[in-house]
Structure formats: structure tokens, C-alpha cells
Design a protein around this motif. Sequence first.
Motif, PDB file in Angstrom:
ATOM      1  N   GLY A  95      48.367  41.810  53.634  1.00 28.49           N
ATOM      2  CA  GLY A  95      47.151  42.656  53.496  1.00 28.49           C
ATOM      3  C   GLY A  95      46.326  42.236  52.200  1.00 28.49           C
ATOM      4  N   ALA A  96      46.936  42.064  51.195  1.00 27.12           N
ATOM      5  CA  ALA A  96      46.247  41.640  49.859  1.00 27.12           C
ATOM      6  C   ALA A  96      45.591  40.222  50.091  1.00 27.12           C
ATOM      7  N   GLU A  97      46.478  39.424  50.813  1.00 28.54           N
ATOM      8  CA  GLU A  97      45.711  38.039  51.087  1.00 28.54           C
ATOM      9  C   GLU A  97      44.445  38.114  51.791  1.00 28.54           C
ATOM     10  N   ASN A  98      44.591  38.912  52.999  1.00 23.83           N
ATOM     11  CA  ASN A  98      43.276  39.122  53.663  1.00 23.83           C
ATOM     12  C   ASN A  98      42.016  39.714  52.929  1.00 23.83           C
ATOM     13  N   TYR A  99      42.509  40.588  52.003  1.00 27.40           N
ATOM     14  CA  TYR A  99      41.416  41.196  51.350  1.00 27.40           C
ATOM     15  C   TYR A  99      40.724  40.315  50.439  1.00 27.40           C
ATOM     16  N   PHE A 100      41.652  39.743  49.503  1.00 32.33           N
ATOM     17  CA  PHE A 100      41.084  38.935  48.349  1.00 32.33           C
ATOM     18  C   PHE A 100      40.383  37.699  48.905  1.00 32.33           C
ATOM     19  N   ARG A 101      40.915  37.226  50.189  1.00 32.90           N
ATOM     20  CA  ARG A 101      40.165  35.831  50.540  1.00 32.90           C
ATOM     21  C   ARG A 101      38.747  36.188  50.775  1.00 32.90           C
ATOM     22  N   GLU A 102      38.406  37.381  51.255  1.00 33.07           N
ATOM     23  CA  GLU A 102      37.006  37.751  51.680  1.00 33.07           C
ATOM     24  C   GLU A 102      36.084  37.750  50.542  1.00 33.07           C
ATOM     25  N   PHE A 103      36.619  37.725  49.236  1.00 31.56           N
ATOM     26  CA  PHE A 103      35.699  37.661  48.150  1.00 31.56           C
ATOM     27  C   PHE A 103      36.075  36.496  47.181  1.00 31.56           C
ATOM     28  N   LEU A 104      36.657  35.556  47.562  1.00 31.49           N
ATOM     29  CA  LEU A 104      36.828  34.383  46.856  1.00 31.49           C
ATOM     30  C   LEU A 104      35.665  33.796  46.244  1.00 31.49           C
ATOM     31  N   GLU A 105      34.408  33.777  47.154  1.00 30.82           N
ATOM     32  CA  GLU A 105      33.111  32.919  46.836  1.00 30.82           C
ATOM     33  C   GLU A 105      32.154  33.959  45.816  1.00 30.82           C
ATOM     34  N   ILE A 106      32.589  35.206  45.448  1.00 26.33           N
ATOM     35  CA  ILE A 106      31.542  36.110  44.715  1.00 26.33           C
ATOM     36  C   ILE A 106      31.547  35.387  43.551  1.00 26.33           C
ATOM     37  N   ARG A 107      30.235  35.826  42.884  1.00 29.54           N
ATOM     38  CA  ARG A 107      29.954  35.441  41.665  1.00 29.54           C
ATOM     39  C   ARG A 107      30.193  36.454  40.614  1.00 29.54           C
ATOM     40  N   GLY A 108      30.278  36.249  39.218  1.00 32.08           N
ATOM     41  CA  GLY A 108      30.495  37.087  38.131  1.00 32.08           C
ATOM     42  C   GLY A 108      31.916  37.087  37.801  1.00 32.08           C
ATOM     43  N   GLU A 109      32.039  37.962  36.567  1.00 24.08           N
ATOM     44  CA  GLU A 109      33.250  37.780  35.691  1.00 24.08           C
ATOM     45  C   GLU A 109      34.624  38.330  36.467  1.00 24.08           C
ATOM     46  N   ASP A 110      34.445  38.796  37.540  1.00 24.97           N
ATOM     47  CA  ASP A 110      35.515  39.259  38.382  1.00 24.97           C
ATOM     48  C   ASP A 110      36.162  38.420  39.266  1.00 24.97           C
ATOM     49  N   ARG A 111      35.528  37.189  39.453  1.00 27.46           N
ATOM     50  CA  ARG A 111      35.938  36.165  40.387  1.00 27.46           C
ATOM     51  C   ARG A 111      37.103  35.634  40.047  1.00 27.46           C
ATOM     52  N   PRO A 112      37.526  35.113  38.960  1.00 27.04           N
ATOM     53  CA  PRO A 112      38.495  34.297  38.635  1.00 27.04           C
ATOM     54  C   PRO A 112      39.806  35.228  38.901  1.00 27.04           C
ATOM     55  N   TRP A 113      39.484  36.528  38.496  1.00 29.57           N
ATOM     56  CA  TRP A 113      40.842  37.406  38.589  1.00 29.57           C
ATOM     57  C   TRP A 113      40.982  37.721  40.186  1.00 29.57           C
ATOM     58  N   ILE A 114      40.080  37.608  41.034  1.00 28.72           N
ATOM     59  CA  ILE A 114      40.011  37.849  42.390  1.00 28.72           C
ATOM     60  C   ILE A 114      41.025  36.528  42.999  1.00 28.72           C
ATOM     61  N   VAL A 115      40.541  35.469  42.607  1.00 27.83           N
ATOM     62  CA  VAL A 115      41.191  34.144  42.818  1.00 27.83           C
ATOM     63  C   VAL A 115      42.815  34.319  42.314  1.00 27.83           C
ATOM     64  N   TRP A 116      42.888  34.710  41.079  1.00 23.78           N
ATOM     65  CA  TRP A 116      44.347  34.960  40.906  1.00 23.78           C
ATOM     66  C   TRP A 116      45.046  35.884  41.675  1.00 23.78           C
ATOM     67  N   CYS A 117      44.664  37.023  42.188  1.00 24.28           N
ATOM     68  CA  CYS A 117      45.072  38.087  42.910  1.00 24.28           C
ATOM     69  C   CYS A 117      45.427  37.328  44.286  1.00 24.28           C
ATOM     70  N   TYR A 118      44.476  36.525  44.828  1.00 26.01           N
ATOM     71  CA  TYR A 118      44.775  36.043  46.061  1.00 26.01           C
ATOM     72  C   TYR A 118      45.973  35.070  46.091  1.00 26.01           C
ATOM     73  N   GLY A 119      45.986  34.194  44.918  1.00 25.46           N
ATOM     74  CA  GLY A 119      47.092  33.235  44.947  1.00 25.46           C
ATOM     75  C   GLY A 119      48.390  34.109  44.488  1.00 25.46           C
ATOM     76  N   PHE A 120      48.258  35.141  43.804  1.00 25.48           N
ATOM     77  CA  PHE A 120      49.611  36.156  43.517  1.00 25.48           C
ATOM     78  C   PHE A 120      50.032  36.454  45.108  1.00 25.48           C
ATOM     79  N   ALA A 121      49.228  36.816  45.936  1.00 23.67           N
ATOM     80  CA  ALA A 121      49.372  37.416  47.317  1.00 23.67           C
ATOM     81  C   ALA A 121      50.294  36.189  48.035  1.00 23.67           C
ATOM     82  N   LEU A 122      49.679  35.093  48.094  1.00 24.57           N
ATOM     83  CA  LEU A 122      50.265  33.767  48.687  1.00 24.57           C
ATOM     84  C   LEU A 122      51.625  33.413  47.969  1.00 24.57           C
ATOM     85  N   LEU A 123      51.787  33.784  46.799  1.00 23.20           N
ATOM     86  CA  LEU A 123      53.001  33.324  45.895  1.00 23.20           C
ATOM     87  C   LEU A 123      54.217  34.353  46.544  1.00 23.20           C
TER      88      LEU A 123
END
Length: 284
Positions: free
Chosen positions: A145-173
Motif C-alpha cells: 500500500g505504501a509503495e502504491n501511494y508514494f509512487r504516485e507522487f515521485l515526480e512532484i516538486r518541492g522540499e518533500d520530494r526527496p522524502w517521498i522518494v525515500w519512503c517509496y524506496g523504504f516500502a520496496l525494501l
Amino acid sequence: MKFKVIFILFNVVILFSFLIIFFMPLAVLGWEYTKEFWADNWYLPLVFFLIMGILNVYFIRNWRLFSLLEREEWGGIIGYVLSRLEEGRVRRQEVRMAINAALISSRLTVIGRIEELLRDKRPAAMPSFALSLGIPYLLNNDPPGAENYFREFLEIRGEDRPWIVWCYGFALLLQRRLEEAKIQFLSLTEEKSPILNLLTAYMLDTCAVQDEEAKRYQNTLVAGLRSKYTRTEFLRIAEKARTAVHIVVLGKVLDEAVEWLYYLDTSDDEDSDTGGSLKTENGE
């Protein structure tokens, strides 16, 4: 301090300051100069009262919300914001306040409801709250569920983007998809945030077991952090970072990462300014 007291003091201080500024020429320079000053600056009272009026309108419009916050009525704050969202009225400050209230009161389902309403009423506002709204996916032990959610926002701009990428990678891990997770974490190795760098290095440690590239980047991050910060300094940075909601949620992982990165040589004073001799767990 009580909200009503703040409101009254604000008006008293602002009004008193205006009176001092506007009537000081009369007390210091006399009536003749004061008449000229007022004639040349007749617009100042209008500007002053306009600004004061705008600020008072802001206070009055948010009176109920501030009062609920003052009394720590988290349920009231949540209900107020949800009712506004259902009407399609969205203010960033209110939404963030409701998310924080839901976390404080352990009502994760409320965050899911906020997500539903934003997607329905104001989908364009979703990227602004993507990181905060993703918190339940991290806490509910639902990696897919986390993977599907964070994947949707991988391309957003702004200071939150790196953390969204990290959360997505964490879900994959968490799903043991190490190669995919490694790609996400390696994309973050140039970020400047020491907290993000530490958590990225910590995650790469798992990938590095079977991957030389991940090991190389992990060592670079570790060396950079250890050369720049002592353990004591990094603990202070970590403590300050806990004002952010996502850092609070990842607090246990962050604590583990700090212990993984540093340990104090028992031959040194643990209370020394340098933090002692710092070594990584793998002896490097």
C-alpha cells in the motif's frame, strides 16, 4: 498564554505603537511642524488601520479553530476541518493542523478521510500534503500500500520530494525488492539533509550486502557524516528534526541509524565535546 489575551495584547500594542509614531512630532517638534507632517502623511492612518483590520479579520475568522487548539480539543479540530473539507474549502494551515491532531490523538483513519476528501474536492492540493498523508501507510505495516501511494507522487516538486522518494524506496525494501530499492536510495545520495543522508545510508546497508555499488555510495555517505558531525552533534540535529511529523514517525528508525553510524570508544569520556572515537559497526 490564552488566545484571547494574545488577541487583546496584539491590538493594544499595535494601537499604542501607532499613537506614539503619529503623535511624537507634536510632543517633540511642536504644532506647526506636526501639521506639515500630518498633511504630507495623511495616508498613514488609512494604511495602518487597513493592515490592522486585515489581521483582526484573520484572527476572527480563525477564532473557533484557535480556541479549539488552545483547549487541545483534537476531536473538535478534526471535526471542524473535515466539515470545511466536505464543503470544498481548503486551507493548508487547517489541513496540516487536522493531520497533526489526528496523529496526536492516534486517529489514523482520520488522515485517510482527509486524503479521500482532498482527492474528491481538491485533487490539485494533494501534492502539498502527500508526505503527511502518507504517514498511515508507513504505520499500518502495509508495504504494498505504501509503495502504491508514494509512487504516485515521485515526480512532484518541492522540499518533500526527496522524502517521498525515500519512503517509496523504504516500502520496496520492506518487500525485499533490493535492486529497485537501491535505485531509489542512490538517487538521494546528493541531497544535503544530514538526516536524509543518514537514513539513506542506513537503508543502503541492507542493499550493500549483495551490491558493490550500494556499498560504495553507503561508505561515501558514512564518511561524509562522520567527518562533519560528532555523535553528540548529530544527536542534537536529530532532536531538532523531530519537529517534522515524518521524522517523529520514523523516530525509531532514526535512533537505530544513529547508533549504527556511531559508537563511542570506551577509552574516551562519553561526555567530551568531540563525542569520543567514532567508528562504524563494520570497523571502517
